[in-house]
Design a protein around this motif. Structure first.
Motif, PDB file in Angstrom:
ATOM      1  N   ALA A 121       3.467  17.920  -4.164  1.00 17.38           N
ATOM      2  CA  ALA A 121       3.639  18.911  -3.105  1.00 17.38           C
ATOM      3  C   ALA A 121       2.269  19.427  -2.666  1.00 17.38           C
ATOM      4  O   ALA A 121       1.458  19.845  -3.495  1.00 17.38           O
ATOM      5  CB  ALA A 121       4.501  20.068  -3.611  1.00 17.38           C
ATOM      6  N   GLY A 122       2.007  19.375  -1.372  1.00 22.08           N
ATOM      7  CA  GLY A 122       0.736  19.853  -0.844  1.00 22.08           C
ATOM      8  C   GLY A 122      -0.398  18.859  -0.930  1.00 22.08           C
ATOM      9  O   GLY A 122      -1.482  19.103  -0.400  1.00 22.08           O
ATOM     10  N   GLY A 123      -0.168  17.731  -1.593  1.00 18.88           N
ATOM     11  CA  GLY A 123      -1.222  16.728  -1.720  1.00 18.88           C
ATOM     12  C   GLY A 123      -1.512  16.042  -0.393  1.00 18.88           C
ATOM     13  O   GLY A 123      -0.594  15.784   0.381  1.00 18.88           O
ATOM     14  N   GLU A 124      -2.764  15.739  -0.132  1.00 19.41           N
ATOM     15  CA  GLU A 124      -3.162  15.131   1.130  1.00 19.41           C
ATOM     16  C   GLU A 124      -3.244  13.613   0.972  1.00 19.41           C
ATOM     17  O   GLU A 124      -4.073  13.098   0.227  1.00 19.41           O
ATOM     18  CB  GLU A 124      -4.503  15.707   1.593  1.00 19.41           C
ATOM     19  CG  GLU A 124      -4.420  17.198   1.895  1.00 19.41           C
ATOM     20  CD  GLU A 124      -5.730  17.767   2.410  1.00 19.41           C
ATOM     21  OE1 GLU A 124      -6.784  17.144   2.178  1.00 19.41           O
ATOM     22  OE2 GLU A 124      -5.693  18.832   3.052  1.00 19.41           O
ATOM     23  N   ILE A 125      -2.366  12.904   1.714  1.00 20.07           N
ATOM     24  CA  ILE A 125      -2.298  11.451   1.656  1.00 20.07           C
ATOM     25  C   ILE A 125      -2.922  10.815   2.903  1.00 20.07           C
ATOM     26  O   ILE A 125      -3.423   9.689   2.849  1.00 20.07           O
ATOM     27  CB  ILE A 125      -0.831  10.987   1.506  1.00 20.07           C
ATOM     28  CG1 ILE A 125      -0.280  11.432   0.150  1.00 20.07           C
ATOM     29  CG2 ILE A 125      -0.701   9.476   1.641  1.00 20.07           C
ATOM     30  CD1 ILE A 125      -0.958  10.786  -1.053  1.00 20.07           C
ATOM     31  N   GLY A 126      -2.901  11.527   4.019  1.00 21.11           N
ATOM     32  CA  GLY A 126      -3.437  10.968   5.259  1.00 21.11           C
ATOM     33  C   GLY A 126      -4.874  10.499   5.116  1.00 21.11           C
ATOM     34  O   GLY A 126      -5.747  11.279   4.724  1.00 21.11           O
ATOM     35  N   GLY A 127      -5.128   9.229   5.401  1.00 19.21           N
ATOM     36  CA  GLY A 127      -6.463   8.672   5.282  1.00 19.21           C
ATOM     37  C   GLY A 127      -6.846   8.267   3.873  1.00 19.21           C
ATOM     38  O   GLY A 127      -7.939   7.724   3.652  1.00 19.21           O
ATOM     39  N   ALA A 128      -5.958   8.497   2.899  1.00 25.63           N
ATOM     40  CA  ALA A 128      -6.241   8.139   1.507  1.00 25.63           C
ATOM     41  C   ALA A 128      -5.608   6.795   1.170  1.00 25.63           C
ATOM     42  O   ALA A 128      -4.645   6.357   1.803  1.00 25.63           O
ATOM     43  CB  ALA A 128      -5.710   9.219   0.562  1.00 25.63           C
ATOM     44  N   SER A 129      -6.152   6.137   0.149  1.00 24.20           N
ATOM     45  CA  SER A 129      -5.624   4.839  -0.268  1.00 24.20           C
ATOM     46  C   SER A 129      -5.914   4.628  -1.746  1.00 24.20           C
ATOM     47  O   SER A 129      -6.641   5.403  -2.376  1.00 24.20           O
ATOM     48  CB  SER A 129      -6.251   3.709   0.558  1.00 24.20           C
ATOM     49  OG  SER A 129      -7.660   3.664   0.365  1.00 24.20           O
ATOM     50  N   HIS A 130      -5.339   3.544  -2.277  1.00 23.24           N
ATOM     51  CA  HIS A 130      -5.575   3.161  -3.675  1.00 23.24           C
ATOM     52  C   HIS A 130      -6.057   1.714  -3.696  1.00 23.24           C
ATOM     53  O   HIS A 130      -5.367   0.815  -3.220  1.00 23.24           O
ATOM     54  CB  HIS A 130      -4.295   3.306  -4.497  1.00 23.24           C
ATOM     55  CG  HIS A 130      -4.436   2.841  -5.909  1.00 23.24           C
ATOM     56  ND1 HIS A 130      -5.208   3.510  -6.829  1.00 23.24           N
ATOM     57  CD2 HIS A 130      -3.923   1.758  -6.565  1.00 23.24           C
ATOM     58  CE1 HIS A 130      -5.161   2.867  -7.995  1.00 23.24           C
ATOM     59  NE2 HIS A 130      -4.385   1.812  -7.850  1.00 23.24           N
ATOM     60  N   ARG A 131      -7.246   1.491  -4.242  1.00 19.75           N
ATOM     61  CA  ARG A 131      -7.838   0.149  -4.253  1.00 19.75           C
ATOM     62  C   ARG A 131      -7.417  -0.610  -5.511  1.00 19.75           C
ATOM     63  O   ARG A 131      -7.527  -0.102  -6.614  1.00 19.75           O
ATOM     64  CB  ARG A 131      -9.364   0.237  -4.190  1.00 19.75           C
ATOM     65  CG  ARG A 131     -10.063  -1.122  -4.207  1.00 19.75           C
ATOM     66  CD  ARG A 131     -11.559  -0.976  -4.014  1.00 19.75           C
ATOM     67  NE  ARG A 131     -12.164  -0.078  -4.972  1.00 19.75           N
ATOM     68  CZ  ARG A 131     -12.481  -0.416  -6.228  1.00 19.75           C
ATOM     69  NH1 ARG A 131     -12.222  -1.648  -6.683  1.00 19.75           N
ATOM     70  NH2 ARG A 131     -13.031   0.467  -7.032  1.00 19.75           N
ATOM     71  N   ILE A 132      -6.947  -1.857  -5.334  1.00 18.24           N
ATOM     72  CA  ILE A 132      -6.562  -2.675  -6.479  1.00 18.24           C
ATOM     73  C   ILE A 132      -7.420  -3.938  -6.601  1.00 18.24           C
ATOM     74  O   ILE A 132      -7.225  -4.720  -7.538  1.00 18.24           O
ATOM     75  CB  ILE A 132      -5.068  -3.071  -6.439  1.00 18.24           C
ATOM     76  CG1 ILE A 132      -4.754  -3.939  -5.224  1.00 18.24           C
ATOM     77  CG2 ILE A 132      -4.186  -1.836  -6.460  1.00 18.24           C
ATOM     78  CD1 ILE A 132      -3.359  -4.549  -5.276  1.00 18.24           C
ATOM     79  N   ALA A 133      -8.330  -4.159  -5.656  1.00 13.47           N
ATOM     80  CA  ALA A 133      -9.238  -5.305  -5.738  1.00 13.47           C
ATOM     81  C   ALA A 133     -10.445  -5.012  -4.867  1.00 13.47           C
ATOM     82  O   ALA A 133     -10.374  -4.199  -3.938  1.00 13.47           O
ATOM     83  CB  ALA A 133      -8.548  -6.594  -5.288  1.00 13.47           C
ATOM     84  N   ARG A 134     -11.554  -5.678  -5.151  1.00  7.09           N
ATOM     85  CA  ARG A 134     -12.778  -5.472  -4.398  1.00  7.09           C
ATOM     86  C   ARG A 134     -13.352  -6.820  -3.964  1.00  7.09           C
ATOM     87  O   ARG A 134     -13.327  -7.794  -4.730  1.00  7.09           O
ATOM     88  CB  ARG A 134     -13.811  -4.722  -5.249  1.00  7.09           C
ATOM     89  CG  ARG A 134     -15.075  -4.327  -4.485  1.00  7.09           C
ATOM     90  CD  ARG A 134     -16.121  -3.775  -5.421  1.00  7.09           C
ATOM     91  NE  ARG A 134     -15.700  -2.535  -6.053  1.00  7.09           N
ATOM     92  CZ  ARG A 134     -15.824  -1.334  -5.502  1.00  7.09           C
ATOM     93  NH1 ARG A 134     -16.328  -1.224  -4.271  1.00  7.09           N
ATOM     94  NH2 ARG A 134     -15.440  -0.257  -6.139  1.00  7.09           N
TER      95      ARG A 134
END
Length: 303
Positions: free
Chosen positions: A176-189
């Motif tokens: 609740a209240g967490g900001e997801i817009g523009g965020a991501s999770h990287r699983i490979a580089r």
């Protein structure tokens, strides 16, 4: 335009029901027109200039201006409420970021039933048991009978803003209240970048790319509507692995995945069957089917 008219128009445009209550400067929760499947997936916010409606299922947003529908005293009152709500939202976002950091610190790498069900029994992710999640983040994050969740950090660059929790049955929860817009999770580089929505899609994509001798960056964006937002911060070549969502009238007969991939203006691929993502294709027809999609798309992609 009066407030009630603006609310009705904005909600009808995105396919949600008008909220029952009234508040200013904060998102009010409501349902979509999809019935039980859309319960709680609508959002409406009113400020002193316009009304905005948001459909969480499709990612569609509509804004309708109020123009002369408010008196000067009403605008002043709403302005004060909006300022107060923004301060509260900032405080909630900061609290969510602190909770996210504690969840990430508490989680340990391990196998998980969700990964096994998606075809990756040996894959390890950050995992945390339900009791500690309940204690750290709150009971609302824990579905009935759930035992453990994958903790997926959501970051803007190097800054942790929130987490997504994935439970054994595939239920997904956000803070609740967490900001997801523009965020991501990287699983490979790697050199090039791929954007997708979910973890399982990203893992199938990573397996396919590795089988083709490629090692690219893969970012899981959590939703179709967040893909073009994340895309704005990507430098270099970028590709999108879209879900093949059911066609929607408001998207001109395209599904949400395809609609937002087109908005991102980057080359994209999509499974042939409606309702499938890359993991569904992987599980149903094998990894070579995913690799064919990748090679067919990249054959025509600009260098």
């Amino acid at each position: 335009m009066m407030i009630e008219e603006a609310i009705s128009e904005a909600c009808a445009t995105v396919g949600i029901l008008p909220p029952k209550g009234r508040a200013y400067g904060k998102w009010m929760q409501t349902d979509t027109l999809a019935g039980k499947k859309g319960k709680g997936d609508g959002r409406v916010i009113i400020n002193d200039a316009h009304v905005t409606a948001f459909n969480w299922q499709t990612g569609e947003t509509a804004t309708v201006g109020l123009r002369n529908g408010l008196s000067r005293s009403e605008r002043k009152d709403i302005s004060h409420q909006i300022t107060r709500q923004r301060e509260e939202q900032a405080a909630k976002a900061a609290k969510a970021a602190r909770i996210a950091a504690e969840l990430v610190r508490s989680a340990k790498p391990g196998a998980h039933p969700y990964l096994r069900a998606k075809g990756f029994p040996d894959e390890r992710a950050l995992v945390l048991d339900a009791e500690r999640i309940r204690r750290i983040g709150g009971a609302y994050l824990v579905p009935e009978s759930a035992k453990s969740a994958i903790i997926m950090p959501a970051r803007r660059g190097a800054v942790l803003t929130s987490v997504q929790l994935i439970w054994e049955n595939g239920d997904k929860k956000f803070l609740a209240g967490g900001e997801i817009g523009g965020a991501s999770h990287r699983i490979a580089r790697g050199v090039d970048t791929w954007l997708c929505e979910g973890l399982a899609t990203g893992l199938s994509l990573r397996l396919a790319l590795r089988g083709l001798g490629r090692s690219d960056t893969i970012l899981c964006c959590f939703s179709a509507s967040n893909v073009p937002v994340v895309c704005q911060s990507v430098e270099g070549r970028c590709f999108i692995a879209s879900d093949h969502d059911k066609p929607l009238e408001q998207f001109g007969g395209k599904g949400a995945g395809e609609h937002y991939a087109l908005l991102a203006r980057r080359p994209f691929l999509m499974p042939p069957e409606i309702g499938d993502d890359l993991n569904d294709l992987h599980m149903g027809k094998g990894i070579f089917a995913v690799q064919r999609l990748v090679t067919d798309m990249m054959r025509g992609a600009p260098r």
